[in-house]
Design a protein around this motif. Structure first.
Motif, short mmCIF file in Angstrom:
data_model
loop_
_atom_site.label_atom_id
_atom_site.label_comp_id
_atom_site.label_asym_id
_atom_site.label_seq_id
_atom_site.Cartn_x
_atom_site.Cartn_y
_atom_site.Cartn_z
N VAL A 144 114.92 -55.08 116.15
CA VAL A 144 114.86 -56.56 116.30
C VAL A 144 115.66 -57.23 115.09
CG1 VAL A 144 112.77 -56.58 114.96
CG2 VAL A 144 112.99 -58.23 116.72
N GLU A 204 110.46 -60.02 113.85
CA GLU A 204 110.12 -58.68 113.16
C GLU A 204 109.11 -58.02 114.31
OE1 GLU A 204 110.64 -57.79 110.19
OE2 GLU A 204 111.38 -59.95 109.31
N THR A 205 109.16 -56.79 114.28
CA THR A 205 107.91 -55.81 115.04
C THR A 205 107.36 -54.99 113.99
OG1 THR A 205 109.46 -54.17 114.84
CG2 THR A 205 109.77 -55.57 116.86
N GLY A 206 107.72 -55.01 112.73
CA GLY A 206 106.99 -54.32 111.90
C GLY A 206 107.48 -52.91 111.62
N ALA A 207 108.21 -52.55 112.67
CA ALA A 207 109.13 -51.12 112.53
C ALA A 207 109.78 -50.96 111.55
CB ALA A 207 109.70 -50.98 113.66
N GLU A 208 110.63 -52.07 111.20
CA GLU A 208 111.75 -52.28 110.16
C GLU A 208 111.31 -52.16 108.66
OE1 GLU A 208 111.51 -54.21 113.12
OE2 GLU A 208 112.57 -52.41 114.12
N HIS A 237 99.38 -59.44 114.93
CA HIS A 237 100.47 -59.67 113.61
C HIS A 237 100.50 -58.74 112.95
CE1 HIS A 237 102.22 -62.32 111.09
NE2 HIS A 237 101.14 -62.62 110.68
N VAL A 238 99.44 -57.90 112.51
CA VAL A 238 99.56 -57.12 111.23
C VAL A 238 98.92 -55.70 111.51
CG1 VAL A 238 99.66 -58.83 109.61
CG2 VAL A 238 97.46 -57.65 110.14
N TYR A 239 99.45 -54.70 111.05
CA TYR A 239 98.76 -53.41 111.31
C TYR A 239 99.31 -52.53 109.96
CZ TYR A 239 103.53 -52.34 112.90
OH TYR A 239 104.91 -52.05 113.03
N ARG A 285 102.31 -54.10 107.40
CA ARG A 285 103.26 -54.35 108.28
C ARG A 285 103.03 -55.39 109.01
NH1 ARG A 285 107.17 -49.46 109.22
NH2 ARG A 285 106.58 -47.80 108.13
N TYR A 286 104.07 -56.27 109.56
CA TYR A 286 103.63 -57.34 110.32
C TYR A 286 104.90 -57.74 111.45
CZ TYR A 286 107.24 -60.34 108.14
OH TYR A 286 108.26 -61.02 107.50
N ALA A 287 104.35 -58.08 112.42
CA ALA A 287 105.29 -58.73 113.42
C ALA A 287 105.35 -60.15 113.39
CB ALA A 287 104.65 -58.40 114.87
#
Lengths: 316, 316, 316, 316
Positions: free
Chosen positions: A136, D85-89, C118-120, D97-99
């Motif tokens: 992304v 953002e997806t949080g994966a990066e 949104h967060v995790y 982590r956040y998207a």
């Protein structure tokens, strides 16, 4: 007459694209870290020679207008240009006024370079870089900014529509290596290593005349898969056209989509320049009989992008 | 000596910019309908001669990266690049995958051409076109797409920072005609009619080293108002720099903003190319002693836009 | 004893957020496929009761203006609003004219709901859904459109700034469960199951007075980690505030970022509503002594989005 | 009977919209500076009474999904949602982590409120404000943020498609005052001063079933011009529908476009809420026989905007 075969039935089935891709692969040719592919074929010497082709100093801009009347329909929209200032609303000391504006656009919605990160298969992009490097956040490898210093060199135009004596080739028309050879011969031009090859199908002219974006995107005339080998043999550096995908659509393979993209970009590392307006340039070449020129098409160095709008100049 | 005046006080007050603009006006020079201004000075002959300057075939891209780390702060933001596809989410027949992306940006947020419609005063833009022609729908006259066939010609770089022996000139430093002459002499180069003049202030280097966008935009070293006449006398076709407004900021006039913009763009019809990265090019010129080159900087032909991002190439 | 420890040193170290999250987890509580979390606590009965709170029919809009003067600084920019038509440029049969416009914005740049996606942490989002379900194409699970039917219920405002007798709490000020209890007692209000709890820190007022976006984002007063348990015990349905992250920043943990977000959103499934303007509402509540109201804040059902701008209404 | 006239031929020509507009004008009714129009009819008392209508606490969200599958075709595009953002990066201390995401959209591309500045004629908008107040910088007067505290009140749904016994009315079908009266009578509901009147044509259902955006936008069933008077007589506060323009298209006047818009918005100052999904609400109303509810539809307070996306809630 007892002939029952349709004339347009392929006598030899199209080669599996993976096999073709392996045979034409340029992976490692310019080093394991290379992200520029066949653009490497444009040596300084070749570019310097190309510059000597400029005689009249006439410039042909090949980029189409970026606006709401572009050919996009469906998955990508046309560029959206919006003013933020006209100058009417505020005046600065002394009388200074300014207009300002914004653009929102898919990077591949107008005349554009595909980055080598744009397409891939089997989890690897050009030169073996893992496809997963593109997230992304964009492409870590083979993004368009890696081509910032280009793409400039000798351009050659082949007018396939003129060769066939039509205003435009119809969608689904396969351009073959034999067509490319015939155009070279008819035009009296030779494709050399490091060239940027432009070929004209008339597909842009059709759109300009008819204004039908859905028809423009629904298919197109273009290169057949066998042309990959032709381009490879001649060490062509890049290829451009007035269609939107370089290759014929619907494609030749019943069970694979955009195989020419996959072989050219992913296996050979060749940059594609799509949706060009080649009409004025072609007209001039028909007039003066000279089909070679200096071609300069710098992409915008958008970090991590997989494409860039471009306004290529052909200078004669 | 009883002199008490500060040494940096101007001995002669800066000329009223309207008076200067009238004296240097190019309105009507290329016809009443002309929308290209001094770019007309790049004749075919001059461009052909410029192409002959290419000897090594080395390319210097002058565009800065388009990303979130750009120098914008305040009224314009940096380009925002967003991915719409990475290829991970969908696979097409045969294994084809593709990545795709979007950009949203102020057209003047990175390396860019100002359109002649960008600034004006007293209700008239270049060549007398009414300012009211620019509305929420964009500029009818003097928009950037009118420069689509350009801007290519002989480029000359003047390294003013090097002339002064500094890494960069400080904000507010006025570059004078005498500085330009001194740089020409020191570098052994002559500015000719139709040239694109690039001058280096070090302001980009300062930003790269310090990373302070607010400081980059808060002011800058640049051309003083008297340079307008110097450019006019030499029939310069366009001017570019590594700062963001060509001219010195804060400006020389206590009661008028951006007077060099007003005279160059509105009265003379001169295109400005801003926020360039001239460092690598300058280094090469210092090495080989050659300060002239083929300069090719095609704007995107965005319909009715008042600016365009660009990645100019200097080719030596 | 000559002890010299600072009074604000925590006597008990903050609990590990994973341990806390496990203890307060709502995973599975509303079914394995649930994507709405604590909003489920707003039963029809509770919403109907909340509607009965409306007595004067006075509406307090809690959304901040969406424009260039917003509090964003850094990773997100403020909304950009651009006109595409003013009506001046075209007139339709009969005299009809229209204005039209666009917006470009980060979905969390103004008053906004966080989606549960949104967060995790640890590769799982709320209710155990795999984090990998969120890709460049958006969130498959727990996206904001899953909350389309909400979020409406009984709102309760706790004015912590007033409790502490200050215009605003300073950045880094931890709001404790004891503070929440004290505010309830001072205001004479009880937090009930299914409530939307709003708490006022004054952080918005500080921004309005000082206009310093960088300061607004650099830190904030907010909930300490122990408040998660307080909210859980009371079965609060959602929480909102005039700061931008609900929780105190810098946070209480030296080695973990945004732990309250992680516990509330990911473990408890609680929706957060951030960057509200609670000043006018608070003033009215101080006047009439009534701190409960009907709260209605429907997010835009943006498919697969992880947040939505919102203009919540408090109706008394 | 020898009558040969087509039954659908209007017996009385449609009134000149300017005459009608003058007769129904609300200019000055709520003061010379009023920018809210008929929304002023929703007094606190009426809103409080509307809240009492909530019995079951069931919520019906009336906003359509904001995504690429929306009904836009032609002049406006559908909303474009892009992840940043997806949080994966990236992972933050502790594992956070956040998207995050962005939207780009025409403000009137989904379920939306028209601002009173959206349409006008004869150089004046609602309440006589000069049309020229709206520039490239947006609307100074009657922008959507002026309605931030609304729009909430008693909603009444009239199901015209059900009245006519069809799944949907065809494009061009004129809804008359007699139809509105008949629906009120059939449903056993009375329209009261300050109500938000929703009427259902089935046009949304047709789009959902057929998925044809071009057909959705090409025309529609809707209010005929005479309904303006019906709405005025009853002091309706706002009107909403499942079509995209409230009024019938093609319209009743051969020589004037969107006359109902002009009279309702510009002369009466009535807010319009378009492209709603009323199907689930209608189904429930048919089931319980109750066609009134609390309606809450807060626009986003986008400064100087002429429209806002909205997700109205009907609460029963």
């Amino acid at each position: 007459m007892t002939r029952t075969e349709p004339v347009n039935e392929p006598q030899v089935a199209v080669e599996d694209f993976r096999t073709l891709g392996r045979r034409l692969s340029n992976w490692g040719r310019w080093g394991e870290q290379d992200e520029r592919g066949t653009v490497n074929l444009i040596t300084g010497e070749r570019l310097a020679a190309a510059a000597q082709l400029v005689r009249r100093g006439r410039v042909f801009p090949l980029g189409i207008p970026l606006d709401e009347n572009g050919p996009q329909s469906g998955m990508r929209g046309n560029p959206i240009h919006l003013m933020s200032e006209t100058g009417a609303e505020q005046v600065f000391p002394g009388g200074f006024r300014y207009a300002d504006d914004y653009i929102f656009m898919p990077l591949q919605s107008s005349s554009q370079w595909d980055a080598l990160a744009h397409v891939y298969y089997d989890d690897r992009m050009y030169n073996g870089f893992p496809a997963g490097d593109t997230t992304v956040k964009g492409a870590v490898r083979c993004s368009i900014d890696k081509q910032a210093a280009g793409i400039a060199g000798r351009g050659v135009l082949l007018d396939i529509a003129a060769l066939k004596g039509v205003d435009w080739l119809e969608a689904g028309t396969v351009i073959t290596p034999e067509d490319l050879d015939a155009a070279c011969q008819a035009q009296g031009v030779t494709v050399l290593p490091g060239d940027i090859l432009l070929f004209r199908t008339g597909w842009r002219r059709k759109f300009v005349q008819e204004g039908d974006a859905a028809a423009f995107m629904a298919g197109e005339p273009g290169l057949g898969q066998r042309c990959c080998e032709w381009l490879h043999e001649r060490d062509v550096a890049a290829v451009g056209s007035d269609n939107w995908a370089i290759e014929v659509l619907p494609g030749e393979s019943p069970d694979a989509l955009l195989t020419v993209h996959m072989v050219l970009i992913r296996d050979m590392g060749m940059s594609l320049c799509e949706i060009l307006d080649l009409d004025e340039l072609a007209e001039d070449c028909h007039t003066d009989g000279c089909w070679e020129f200096l071609f300069v098409a710098p992409p915008l160095p958008i970090s991590r992008a997989v494409g860039s709008p471009v306004n290529p100049l052909a200078i004669k």
